[in-house]
Enzyme design. Structure first.
Site, PDB file in Angstrom:
ATOM      1  N   ILE A  14      64.117 -28.855  51.660  1.00 51.21           N
ATOM      2  CA  ILE A  14      62.838 -28.822  52.367  1.00 51.21           C
ATOM      3  C   ILE A  14      61.903 -29.901  51.844  1.00 51.21           C
ATOM      4  O   ILE A  14      61.283 -30.641  52.617  1.00 51.21           O
ATOM      5  CB  ILE A  14      62.204 -27.418  52.266  1.00 51.21           C
ATOM      6  CG1 ILE A  14      62.949 -26.450  53.202  1.00 51.21           C
ATOM      7  CG2 ILE A  14      60.727 -27.447  52.621  1.00 51.21           C
ATOM      8  CD1 ILE A  14      62.391 -25.052  53.241  1.00 51.21           C
ATOM      9  N   CYS A 131      60.854 -19.645  57.844  1.00 52.76           N
ATOM     10  CA  CYS A 131      61.406 -20.349  59.009  1.00 52.76           C
ATOM     11  C   CYS A 131      61.498 -19.396  60.202  1.00 52.76           C
ATOM     12  O   CYS A 131      61.140 -19.750  61.330  1.00 52.76           O
ATOM     13  CB  CYS A 131      62.767 -20.948  58.681  1.00 52.76           C
ATOM     14  SG  CYS A 131      64.036 -19.753  58.176  1.00 52.76           S
ATOM     15  N   SER A 162      72.903 -24.430  55.557  1.00 52.71           N
ATOM     16  CA  SER A 162      71.523 -24.923  55.496  1.00 52.71           C
ATOM     17  C   SER A 162      70.672 -24.134  54.506  1.00 52.71           C
ATOM     18  O   SER A 162      69.524 -24.495  54.250  1.00 52.71           O
ATOM     19  CB  SER A 162      70.873 -24.852  56.881  1.00 52.71           C
ATOM     20  OG  SER A 162      70.555 -23.505  57.217  1.00 52.71           O
ATOM     21  N   PRO A 165      69.542 -22.933  47.379  1.00 52.60           N
ATOM     22  CA  PRO A 165      69.269 -21.898  46.373  1.00 52.60           C
ATOM     23  C   PRO A 165      67.903 -21.240  46.536  1.00 52.60           C
ATOM     24  O   PRO A 165      67.753 -20.047  46.273  1.00 52.60           O
ATOM     25  CB  PRO A 165      69.381 -22.652  45.035  1.00 52.60           C
ATOM     26  CG  PRO A 165      69.335 -24.105  45.376  1.00 52.60           C
ATOM     27  CD  PRO A 165      69.863 -24.233  46.764  1.00 52.60           C
ATOM     28  N   GLY A 166      66.898 -22.004  46.980  1.00 54.67           N
ATOM     29  CA  GLY A 166      65.565 -21.427  47.177  1.00 54.67           C
ATOM     30  C   GLY A 166      65.565 -20.373  48.263  1.00 54.67           C
ATOM     31  O   GLY A 166      65.018 -19.277  48.094  1.00 54.67           O
ATOM     32  N   THR A 167      66.199 -20.687  49.397  1.00 52.80           N
ATOM     33  CA  THR A 167      66.286 -19.730  50.505  1.00 52.80           C
ATOM     34  C   THR A 167      67.031 -18.475  50.065  1.00 52.80           C
ATOM     35  O   THR A 167      66.602 -17.345  50.335  1.00 52.80           O
ATOM     36  CB  THR A 167      67.010 -20.374  51.708  1.00 52.80           C
ATOM     37  OG1 THR A 167      66.279 -21.525  52.132  1.00 52.80           O
ATOM     38  CG2 THR A 167      67.121 -19.399  52.871  1.00 52.80           C
TER      39      THR A 167
END
Length: 311
Positions: A14, A131, A162, A165-167
């Site tokens: 991102i 999102c 897509s 690691p953050g998501t």
């Protein structure tokens, strides 16, 4: 034309995509720094090649950069847990900073540009929800402006590839923050959010389904409101579209739906099917889920910057 400098905290998918967007399309904004914690990240390497100042020492490293005093905006593309610490740290050094939060932390008010950006222009910290929220809340709000919405449920299906690691670290926060924002911005009495990481290969583009149960309403007016809202979102996310015609089901008093927490309700059920294709600035086109976040965050900061420059 004078531009305001921004720093992006988070050098993953991102953050890097957002940097590319600002470098290519920034109208009132220009890059000041890209901040990460992994010195070997592709994002930091790319930023350095493009002449953008970098640090791999997090927000502490940002504060030590020579240009920190010139930064007006900070985009936080880390994680919810990190943002809760980053906001007070940065604000303690620079109280006037504007923070655009791309995590589900929700320290500041939720912001979905087509729904409530103008109300949040002077906020020191705005939260871009998720999102799934950016894709679906406009549709809930579109129904809300025609009829009272009792319940809204959204299902966001994104390509597993897509989801970085953050998501993945924020799945629980995703559902909680999106559900709350469906109510706070979308106007639903009760909201629910579900996220699906689709492992299919080749990866599929983002798909979203929105179910809304509202008071009885004129179906043509609801459909027109949804089409108008979709067109407004396309103003900053060109790959956003209604995948098929809106579907309506009238729920009669004699056969109401049982909604947990609300009881048995009748009215109009509206089903909206969306897909979001990314602009492929840095990420592949299938990563519409990431593209809609960076596009919404950029649209928000651009409008804020315009307001600040015109003041």
């Amino acid at each position: 034309m004078k531009k305001l400098k921004v720093a992006i905290v988070g050098s993953g998918n991102i953050g890097t995509d957002l940097m590319i967007k600002i470098l290519r399309h920034g109208q009132h904004l220009e890059m000041g720094a890209l901040v990460g914690i992994d010195p070997d990240s592709d994002g930091l390497a790319r930023a350095a090649r493009l002449g953008v100042a970098t640090t791999a020492e997090g927000v502490e490293g940002l504060a030590r950069l020579p240009g920190f005093g010139e930064i007006d905006f900070v985009f936080d593309a880390t994680s919810a847990a990190a943002h809760v610490k980053n906001d007070p740290f940065l604000r303690g050094l620079r109280p006037g900073l504007r923070l655009i939060d791309l995590t589900p932390a929700a320290v500041g008010p939720y912001c979905v540009p087509v729904v409530n950006l103008e109300q949040n222009l002077r906020e020191p910290n705005v939260n871009m929800v998720t999102c799934g929220g950016q894709a679906t809340i406009p549709m809930v709000a579109a129904v809300s402006r025609v009829a009272r919405v009792h319940y809204a449920e959204i299902v966001a299906s994104i390509a597993s590839r897509s989801a970085g690691p953050g998501t993945r670290a924020n799945i629980d926060e995703f559902t909680e923050t999106t559900s709350k924002a469906i109510e706070a911005i979308g106007g639903a009495r009760k909201g629910k959010a579900i996220i699906v990481l689709n492992p299919a290969e080749p990866p599929l583009i983002m798909r979203d389904t929105v179910y809304v149960l509202s008071a009885p309403a004129d179906q043509a007016r609801v459909e027109a409101s949804l089409a108008e809202m979709a067109q407004a979102v396309q103003g900053y996310v060109p790959g956003y579209r209604l995948k098929q015609r809106v579907q309506f089901d009238e729920i009669p008093d004699a056969a109401p739906l049982n909604i947990p927490g609300l009881g048995r309700l009748s009215g109009l059920k509206t089903s909206v099917f969306l897909e979001v294709e990314g602009a492929a600035h840095y990420l592949p086109a299938y990563a519409g889920n990431l593209d809609i976040m960076t596009s919404a965050a950029l649209a928000t900061a651009e409008r804020m910057a315009q307001s600040m420059l015109n003041a």
